[in-house]
Design an enzyme around this catalytic site. Structure first.
Site, PDB file in Angstrom:
ATOM      1  N   GLY A 112       0.902  -1.270   0.232  1.00 38.86           N
ATOM      2  CA  GLY A 112       0.052  -0.013  -0.114  1.00 38.86           C
ATOM      3  C   GLY A 112       0.850   1.066  -0.359  1.00 38.86           C
ATOM      4  O   GLY A 112       0.319   2.080  -0.375  1.00 38.86           O
ATOM      5  N   ASP A 113       2.183   1.074   1.187  1.00 34.42           N
ATOM      6  CA  ASP A 113       2.670   2.510   0.803  1.00 34.42           C
ATOM      7  C   ASP A 113       3.469   2.702  -0.840  1.00 34.42           C
ATOM      8  O   ASP A 113       3.407   3.825  -0.478  1.00 34.42           O
ATOM      9  CB  ASP A 113       3.877   1.964   2.182  1.00 34.42           C
ATOM     10  CG  ASP A 113       3.097   2.095   3.117  1.00 34.42           C
ATOM     11  OD1 ASP A 113       3.204   3.099   3.463  1.00 34.42           O
ATOM     12  OD2 ASP A 113       3.142   1.562   3.808  1.00 34.42           O
ATOM     13  N   SER A 114       3.895   1.570  -0.965  1.00 35.31           N
ATOM     14  CA  SER A 114       4.931   1.921  -2.253  1.00 35.31           C
ATOM     15  C   SER A 114       3.780   2.254  -3.397  1.00 35.31           C
ATOM     16  O   SER A 114       3.902   3.090  -4.184  1.00 35.31           O
ATOM     17  CB  SER A 114       5.412   0.490  -2.642  1.00 35.31           C
ATOM     18  OG  SER A 114       6.427  -0.075  -1.567  1.00 35.31           O
ATOM     19  N   ALA A 155       3.650   6.095  -2.597  1.00 33.15           N
ATOM     20  CA  ALA A 155       4.260   6.576  -3.316  1.00 33.15           C
ATOM     21  C   ALA A 155       4.355   6.628  -5.138  1.00 33.15           C
ATOM     22  O   ALA A 155       4.611   7.551  -5.885  1.00 33.15           O
ATOM     23  CB  ALA A 155       5.628   5.918  -2.951  1.00 33.15           C
TER      24      ALA A 155
END
Length: 398
Positions: free
Chosen positions: A167-169, A172
């Site tokens: 999810g973070d990637s 980003a």
């Protein structure tokens, strides 16, 4: 060779994964990325997962090509430093909880008044608006509320996570895409105007949910966990070979399915009227999986790959990081870099993606020490002299 983002100045505020990963992607292609960390402790990622000689190895990768400065953002003097740096930069990336930057006098309205051309990327769990904006957001929660966790795993077991911060990637990557579109709008279309880019973790995940929403809207269909198979698309699954290893086979194209059936000595199924289209094959997915695995269990993985490659059937092994490091294709593509850490040691790190013919990315240095570039940036960007820098250090501002 020149790099595509040379001359672009980026200020990275925030910590851990989503915002800093966006900064990393831009730094890999030549942007001058200044990472702002709190004095003394710095980004918590410095202490995450496997530590080597006092520093996280993940940090070495996540912060490659960045310059680290320390600034106390809670102090008035620290906020003034950021406001001064904003005058000089093109992009600011932050991933604090919504409202935090405003509390520090660093909200978009304030910063865009200082620099109207500023592109401000704001990454958060739920976005800058809406009833959930103030909730604490993490990538794992974004994957859950975004719909991904619900369909990941086996139907008779609880939902599972992917083994990386997906999810973070994803957030980003959307951050970088948004920033590049904003720069195009500002510079190429000639408006001269920056903008605020609102990226949320859950929306980044939700955007990848394929046809789940219209399928539910018109048919009431709710995608569920199906293990290693791909519902409604067949055959596409993971199969065990004779040596106990697993192979992934995608035989779901019409022509590919026929070649797959020829490969496993079942050409009659390739001509069967029931299996001439995906919808027909999907109705018999379990049967086709059984047919395919009956074959894979008679051969070892290497043989299965050779046979399917010869017929042009998409297939591949399931790699661990150890397998990846030794794979000749990874090596030939420059995806395993041996970067010199110091006079005695090198460190294997992933190569840069994507590959660009004229302005390729690359690794200039690994993640820096905390505050390693503070004096350099304040001198070069803001023309601070040694006396002023020393005073700021004594006050704990930097």
């Amino acid at each position: 060779m020149a790099q595509s983002l040379e001359g672009v100045k980026v200020l990275e505020l925030g910590s851990l994964i989503a915002g800093p990963f966006a900064g990393r992607l831009m730094a890999e292609f030549g942007a001058d990325v200044i990472k702002v960390e709190p004095p003394e402790k710095g980004d918590p990622l410095r202490d995450w997962r496997h530590i080597y000689k006092g520093t996280s190895l993940w940090w070495k990768l996540q912060s490659r090509n960045k310059k680290s400065i320390t600034v106390n953002l809670k102090s008035e003097e620290g906020q003034e430093i950021i406001q001064s740096l904003v005058k000089e930069c093109d992009i600011l990336v932050e991933n604090f909880r919504p409202g935090t930057m405003e509390k520090w006098n660093l909200g978009y309205e304030t910063l865009s008044a200082i620099n109207p051309g500023l592109v401000m990327v704001r990454v958060s769990g739920y976005g800058q608006t809406g009833p959930y904006r103030d909730k604490t957001g993490f990538g794992s929660v974004g994957e859950s509320i975004g719909g991904l966790r619900y369909i990941t795993g086996f139907p008779d077991r609880p939902p599972v996570r992917v083994g990386v911060s997906l999810g973070d990637s994803l957030a980003a990557m959307y951050s970088v895409i948004g920033a590049m579109m904003a720069l195009y709008h500002r510079d190429v279309q000639g408006t001269g105007k920056g903008q605020m880019i609102d990226v949320s973790l859950y929306e980044s995940v939700f955007s990848l949910m394929e046809g789940a929403l219209p399928e539910f809207d018109k048919l009431g269909a709710i995608r569920k966990r199906t293990g290693s198979s791909l519902p409604g698309i067949a055959p596409s699954n993971t199969y065990q070979c004779r040596d106990g290893k697993y192979i992934v086979i995608g035989g779901n194209g019409d022509a590919i399915f026929k070649r797959l059936m020829e490969s496993i000595s079942r050409p009659e199924l390739g001509e069967d009227e029931r299996f001439q289209s995906n919808s027909g094959r999907a109705a018999y997915a379990d049967y086709l999986d059984e047919v395919i695995e009956n074959w894979t269990k008679t051969v070892d993985l290497e043989t299965a790959l050779h046979v399917l490659d010869e017929k042009g059937v998409p297939a591949g092994p399931i790699y661990s990081i150890q397998d990846i490091v030794n794979d000749p294709h990874y090596l030939s593509r420059g995806m395993i870099e041996d970067f010199q850490m110091n006079e005695k040691e090198s460190l294997k790190i992933p190569g840069v993606v994507p590959k660009m013919s004229e302005t390729p990315g690359g690794t200039k240095w690994l993640g820096p020490d905390l505050g390693q570039h503070t004096a350099e940036v304040l001198e070069n960007w803001l023309a601070y002299d040694d006396k002023k820098i020393s005073q700021l250090k004594e006050l704990g501002i930097i």
